[in-house]
Design a protein around this motif. Structure first.
Motif, PDB file in Angstrom:
ATOM      1  N   UNK A 657      20.103 -20.155 -35.772  1.00 21.80           N
ATOM      2  CA  UNK A 657      19.880 -21.437 -35.042  1.00 21.80           C
ATOM      3  C   UNK A 657      20.273 -21.493 -33.564  1.00 21.80           C
ATOM      4  N   UNK A 658      21.358 -20.574 -33.660  1.00 24.73           N
ATOM      5  CA  UNK A 658      21.950 -20.557 -32.045  1.00 24.73           C
ATOM      6  C   UNK A 658      20.945 -19.903 -31.171  1.00 24.73           C
ATOM      7  N   UNK A 659      20.188 -18.782 -31.730  1.00 26.34           N
ATOM      8  CA  UNK A 659      19.244 -17.977 -31.223  1.00 26.34           C
ATOM      9  C   UNK A 659      17.880 -18.988 -31.133  1.00 26.34           C
ATOM     10  N   UNK A 660      17.728 -19.658 -31.928  1.00 24.54           N
ATOM     11  CA  UNK A 660      16.566 -20.709 -31.771  1.00 24.54           C
ATOM     12  C   UNK A 660      16.788 -21.529 -30.629  1.00 24.54           C
ATOM     13  N   UNK A 661      18.039 -21.958 -30.457  1.00 27.43           N
ATOM     14  CA  UNK A 661      18.350 -22.716 -29.387  1.00 27.43           C
ATOM     15  C   UNK A 661      18.040 -22.010 -27.896  1.00 27.43           C
ATOM     16  N   UNK A 662      18.404 -20.987 -27.932  1.00 29.06           N
ATOM     17  CA  UNK A 662      17.809 -20.021 -26.730  1.00 29.06           C
ATOM     18  C   UNK A 662      16.078 -20.198 -26.340  1.00 29.06           C
ATOM     19  N   UNK A 663      15.469 -19.866 -27.744  1.00 28.66           N
ATOM     20  CA  UNK A 663      14.056 -19.977 -27.594  1.00 28.66           C
ATOM     21  C   UNK A 663      13.537 -21.121 -27.033  1.00 28.66           C
ATOM     22  N   UNK A 664      13.964 -22.295 -27.515  1.00 24.39           N
ATOM     23  CA  UNK A 664      13.502 -23.603 -27.347  1.00 24.39           C
ATOM     24  C   UNK A 664      13.942 -23.912 -25.635  1.00 24.39           C
ATOM     25  N   UNK A 665      15.113 -23.384 -25.440  1.00 25.92           N
ATOM     26  CA  UNK A 665      15.432 -23.596 -23.775  1.00 25.92           C
ATOM     27  C   UNK A 665      14.372 -23.009 -22.858  1.00 25.92           C
ATOM     28  N   UNK A 666      13.953 -21.667 -23.492  1.00 25.05           N
ATOM     29  CA  UNK A 666      13.127 -20.888 -22.789  1.00 25.05           C
ATOM     30  C   UNK A 666      11.807 -21.722 -22.471  1.00 25.05           C
ATOM     31  N   UNK A 667      11.591 -22.079 -23.848  1.00 25.04           N
ATOM     32  CA  UNK A 667      10.085 -23.026 -23.787  1.00 25.04           C
ATOM     33  C   UNK A 667       9.948 -24.108 -22.992  1.00 25.04           C
ATOM     34  N   UNK A 668      11.076 -24.812 -22.736  1.00 27.42           N
ATOM     35  CA  UNK A 668      11.116 -25.932 -22.003  1.00 27.42           C
ATOM     36  C   UNK A 668      11.406 -25.708 -20.330  1.00 27.42           C
ATOM     37  N   UNK A 669      11.456 -24.458 -20.093  1.00 28.56           N
ATOM     38  CA  UNK A 669      11.543 -23.758 -18.757  1.00 28.56           C
ATOM     39  C   UNK A 669      12.804 -23.773 -18.217  1.00 28.56           C
ATOM     40  N   UNK A 670      13.904 -23.920 -19.276  1.00 30.08           N
ATOM     41  CA  UNK A 670      15.548 -23.937 -18.821  1.00 30.08           C
ATOM     42  C   UNK A 670      16.041 -22.555 -18.910  1.00 30.08           C
ATOM     43  N   UNK A 671      17.034 -22.604 -18.226  1.00 26.33           N
ATOM     44  CA  UNK A 671      18.020 -21.395 -18.167  1.00 26.33           C
ATOM     45  C   UNK A 671      18.819 -21.432 -19.433  1.00 26.33           C
ATOM     46  N   UNK A 672      19.086 -20.546 -20.129  1.00 28.52           N
ATOM     47  CA  UNK A 672      19.971 -20.371 -21.101  1.00 28.52           C
ATOM     48  C   UNK A 672      21.336 -21.030 -20.858  1.00 28.52           C
ATOM     49  N   UNK A 673      21.848 -22.071 -21.559  1.00 29.91           N
ATOM     50  CA  UNK A 673      23.124 -22.423 -21.396  1.00 29.91           C
ATOM     51  C   UNK A 673      23.824 -23.106 -22.639  1.00 29.91           C
ATOM     52  N   UNK A 674      24.681 -22.281 -23.342  1.00 31.35           N
ATOM     53  CA  UNK A 674      25.393 -22.827 -24.399  1.00 31.35           C
ATOM     54  C   UNK A 674      26.523 -23.656 -24.142  1.00 31.35           C
ATOM     55  N   UNK A 675      26.526 -24.938 -24.996  1.00 30.11           N
ATOM     56  CA  UNK A 675      27.653 -25.854 -24.771  1.00 30.11           C
ATOM     57  C   UNK A 675      28.842 -25.233 -25.217  1.00 30.11           C
ATOM     58  N   UNK A 676      29.119 -24.513 -26.500  1.00 32.20           N
ATOM     59  CA  UNK A 676      29.962 -23.844 -26.756  1.00 32.20           C
ATOM     60  C   UNK A 676      29.634 -22.637 -27.574  1.00 32.20           C
ATOM     61  N   UNK A 677      30.374 -21.645 -27.964  1.00 31.26           N
ATOM     62  CA  UNK A 677      30.294 -20.454 -28.202  1.00 31.26           C
ATOM     63  C   UNK A 677      30.260 -20.234 -29.780  1.00 31.26           C
ATOM     64  N   UNK A 678      29.759 -19.279 -30.348  1.00 29.16           N
ATOM     65  CA  UNK A 678      29.701 -18.881 -31.681  1.00 29.16           C
ATOM     66  C   UNK A 678      30.997 -19.257 -32.397  1.00 29.16           C
ATOM     67  N   UNK A 679      32.282 -18.432 -31.819  1.00 28.60           N
ATOM     68  CA  UNK A 679      33.447 -18.489 -32.335  1.00 28.60           C
ATOM     69  C   UNK A 679      33.888 -19.913 -32.560  1.00 28.60           C
ATOM     70  N   UNK A 680      33.746 -20.632 -31.685  1.00 29.46           N
ATOM     71  CA  UNK A 680      33.995 -22.195 -31.638  1.00 29.46           C
ATOM     72  C   UNK A 680      33.283 -22.961 -32.727  1.00 29.46           C
ATOM     73  N   UNK A 681      32.001 -22.765 -32.685  1.00 26.55           N
ATOM     74  CA  UNK A 681      31.156 -23.416 -33.708  1.00 26.55           C
ATOM     75  C   UNK A 681      31.684 -23.082 -35.098  1.00 26.55           C
ATOM     76  N   UNK A 682      31.766 -21.826 -35.346  1.00 23.63           N
ATOM     77  CA  UNK A 682      32.539 -21.624 -36.688  1.00 23.63           C
ATOM     78  C   UNK A 682      33.480 -22.074 -37.005  1.00 23.63           C
ATOM     79  N   UNK A 683      34.461 -21.967 -36.160  1.00 21.54           N
ATOM     80  CA  UNK A 683      35.719 -22.678 -36.276  1.00 21.54           C
ATOM     81  C   UNK A 683      35.787 -24.120 -36.485  1.00 21.54           C
ATOM     82  N   UNK A 684      34.900 -24.879 -35.994  1.00 25.64           N
ATOM     83  CA  UNK A 684      34.856 -26.307 -36.031  1.00 25.64           C
ATOM     84  C   UNK A 684      34.082 -26.553 -37.543  1.00 25.64           C
TER      85      UNK A 684
END
Length: 694
Positions: A657-684
């Protein structure tokens, strides 16, 4: 007059008890976020048993693909551009602007393909033969750490993360061993035994092993402590690299950096990196999973009027969903009825006296919660059962009439019956519980039946569909309300639909109904389990005309299949909840199917077996696609709307789903930008699940 004899059960247990999971131990000091919503962790079997006659049940589908070379797009690599403050072990020093650049660079780079980081991220302990045989039966090379990722781990000296916290920071005890004999080594977090694909709690440590590490301090820590911690981490990196290297690959070098100065430099010049300031105040836009889940619960469960002057919602003093809307805070409620496991049914005299009290001060009443009252035998004579009595009383104060405005006392010595007139103004009543939808469901449904004079099955559907309420009931509530139905309809003052004491014929779906409706995630998309899918009559009654089965086919009869229509059913085959099978390749097909239903004005049920992993993953993907929410925000959106059952997409699905986020950002013409990283998401996620694993 007939009556009902009741027994109040002991505080109920969740229908699916959470599994014992000692591995969910987290070093997090700030887990107290008020009351815990009434949820539980269902057991999710990871596909077939990992072993069958000593053979792996589902080995990887194909041989491993050679990993691409590490893309070192970071100002921290190579480290030679930064001053070295220790040669052995190597430690470098950077300024806050350099850390800000490194964080931005990492967030703008694509994550490696899941096939390059799994199964390593699942946790492959060399002594855990079950986990190893299941994931690496064909190729031992799959046990090796990934070589295509350079992460960034931020550590605070002292470990107090309640203040002076840079976003994404972890405490030292989450990474380093507490064993004095291995003080300069990473924690051994890979599980020694058992089989799990939901080891979210180990991800921060796993990622630290393949990351550059930055250490900072606040004013409570000295520079000496800063250097000592940095050296320990540098030694741990070296120890792990030597231990993990073999003849098949050479692991990249990772490095440790310290930030010059204290935390005040971040507050002064780089406030965008501050998660919690030096006074313990979190930033307003902080992406906090606990808070996001509660905000979504509040939006979903906010109080609404279900009958004239009777509202259903969270408790006014709830720490989960406090009332903030002007229409609620200004008007208030005259009477609040709290549903709780520990309450006893009020006596008739108590209700009478409460109804006669002045309107100047709000009045409070407690009543047993959903699932805590069990029906017994039905005596032919006697006083009313407590639920019907409560319904009568609520209606008398919420919609007073000439008959209900006065209450007769016992005759005096002369045989006269004194009359005491109640206050003529209708009273505003709130039926509530902490989360707004669990403990209060029984009372709300019973009163809705009474006020509208409708049978139980209509009450279930109309409260959900017409009144827009999401709620969770227990199987015992179904039996109890069905047994009360005749008496409630007989005494109801409502207009009804022609029912006159007689019980309307029950629909076929009610006999297969356990009280739990599928969860409405979006107006056109429901999330449920296999039981919901195998009750097509209920789905039609809810307005659901499409079913998407993810890995679990429905058990419909031939006639049901023909009646439903082939174009309205989609089965995604060969997807088990095992940490190996991929869902990304099915996202488009699933979301197109859901979109077809939306365009046709109908809703789709998305289900797997339990309704928490495979189907939840698809629902999160649709929320991300249709609303533009990032994965963390969409996760909390869906988690809140799954009501009492906690969604559990396993590690690989969450990563996809994090990779899906990248795909959707590209489709919207946006630059890839994660609010938080994988380790933090898993921790939360691990921290949110921890209270329910006890």
């Amino acid at each position: 007059m007939a009556a009902v004899a009741f027994s109040q059960s002991a505080p109920r247990q969740n229908p699916t008890p959470p599994p014992h999971a000692p591995s969910l131990s987290l070093h997090k000091a700030d887990l107290e976020h008020g009351a815990i919503p009434n949820k539980h962790l269902p057991y999710c079997a990871p596909g077939p048993a990992p072993f069958l006659h000593n053979a792996p049940a589902t080995p990887p589908a194909s041989p491993p693909t050679p990993q691409p070379e590490l893309r070192a797009n970071s100002v921290l690599h190579p480290p030679d551009a930064h001053p070295k403050v220790s040669a052995s072990p190597p430690v470098y020093v950077i300024e806050p602007p350099t850390l800000a650049t490194a964080i931005h660079q990492l967030a703008s780079q694509e994550l490696p393909d899941p096939k390059f980081v799994f199964p390593w991220l699942h946790g492959l302990h060399p002594e855990n033969q079950i986990q190893l045989a299941f994931f690496t039966a064909r190729k031992k090379v799959l046990r090796n750490p990934p070589r295509c990722y350079r992460g960034l781990t931020i550590v605070k000296v002292g470990g107090d993360l309640t203040r002076s916290k840079v976003k994404g920071t972890v405490a030292p005890e989450e990474l380093l061993s507490s064993d004095p004999a291995h003080a300069d080594a990473f924690l051994e977090v890979d599980p020694r035994e058992g089989f799990s694909v939901r080891n979210f709690q180990i991800q921060a440590t796993k990622l630290a092993m393949i990351s550059d590490i930055v250490v900072y301090r606040d004013d409570d820590s000295s520079e000496k402590e800063l250097f000592n911690l940095a050296k320990r981490l540098s030694k741990a990196q070296h120890t792990w690299r030597v231990k993990s290297s073999n003849g098949e690959q050479e692991l990249p070098n990772f490095h440790v950096f310290i930030v010059s100065g204290s935390f005040h430099k971040f507050e002064k010049s780089h406030s965008q990196l501050v998660a919690i300031d030096s006074k313990g105040r979190p930033r307003e836009d902080l992406l906090d999973f606990f808070q996001m889940e509660r905000q979504e619960m509040c939006r979903m469960a906010q109080a609404t009027e279900i009958a004239k002057n009777v509202w259903l919602g969270p408790a006014p003093e709830s720490t989960i969903c406090p009332y903030t809307g002007e229409e609620i805070s200004e008007s208030g409620f005259d009477i609040s009825i709290e549903a709780t496991d520990l309450a006893q049914s009020p006596e008739p005299q108590t209700l009478k006296e409460l109804g006669e009290l002045s309107l100047e001060e709000p009045q409070h009443l407690e009543f047993p919660s959903s699932g805590s009252i069990m029906p017994q035998k039905w005596p032919k004579a006697g006083p009313l059962d407590p639920i019907t009595l409560l319904c009568q009383w609520i209606h008398s104060v919420a919609v007073p009439t000439a008959a209900s405005d006065s209450i007769e006392d016992e005759p005096d010595q002369d045989g006269d019956i004194p009359m005491r007139t109640l206050h003529p103004r209708p009273r505003k009543v709130l039926i509530h519980c902490t989360d707004g939808y669990t403990e209060s469901t029984l009372i709300a449904l019973a009163y809705f039946m009474y006020a509208e004079r409708i049978p139980v099955h209509d009450a279930w559907l109309r409260l959900h569909c017409e009144k827009g309420r999401n709620f969770f009931a227990y199987p015992s509530d179904v039996a109890l309300l069905s047994s009360l139905q005749a008496r409630i309809l007989e005494l109801s003052p409502g207009p009804g639909n022609g029912i006159s004491g007689a019980v309307q014929e029950e629909p076929a779906w009610l006999s297969r109904f356990d009280g739990s409706l599928p969860s409405r995630v979006l107006p056109y998309m429901y999330l449920g389990n296999l039981g919901h899918a195998n009750n097509p009559q209920l789905l039609r009654a809810l307005g659901i005309k499409q079913v998407l089965s993810v890995g679990e086919p429905v058990g419909w009869t031939k006639g049901q299949k023909e009646s439903w229509g082939a174009k309205n059913y989609l089965f995604i085959d060969r997807v088990q909840d095992n940490g190996v099978d991929c869902l990304t390749n099915d996202f488009e097909r699933c979301l197109d199917f859901i979109g077809k239903g939306k365009d046709e004005g109908t809703a789709t049920l998305v289900h797997c077996r339990v309704g928490v992993s495979r189907s939840a993953t698809i629902c999160i993907a649709e929320v991300m696609s249709s609303t533009g929410l990032s994965f963390p925000r969409a996760y909390c959106f869906v988690r809140a709307r799954r009501l009492n059952v906690i969604i559990q997409p396993h590690l690989r699905f969450a990563y996809e789903l994090m990779k899906w986020d990248e795909t959707l950002q590209k489709r919207r013409g946006q630059a890839i930008s994660r609010e938080i990283e994988w380790a933090t998401i898993a921790h939360e996620i691990a921290a949110m699940n921890k209270p329910y694993s006890r």
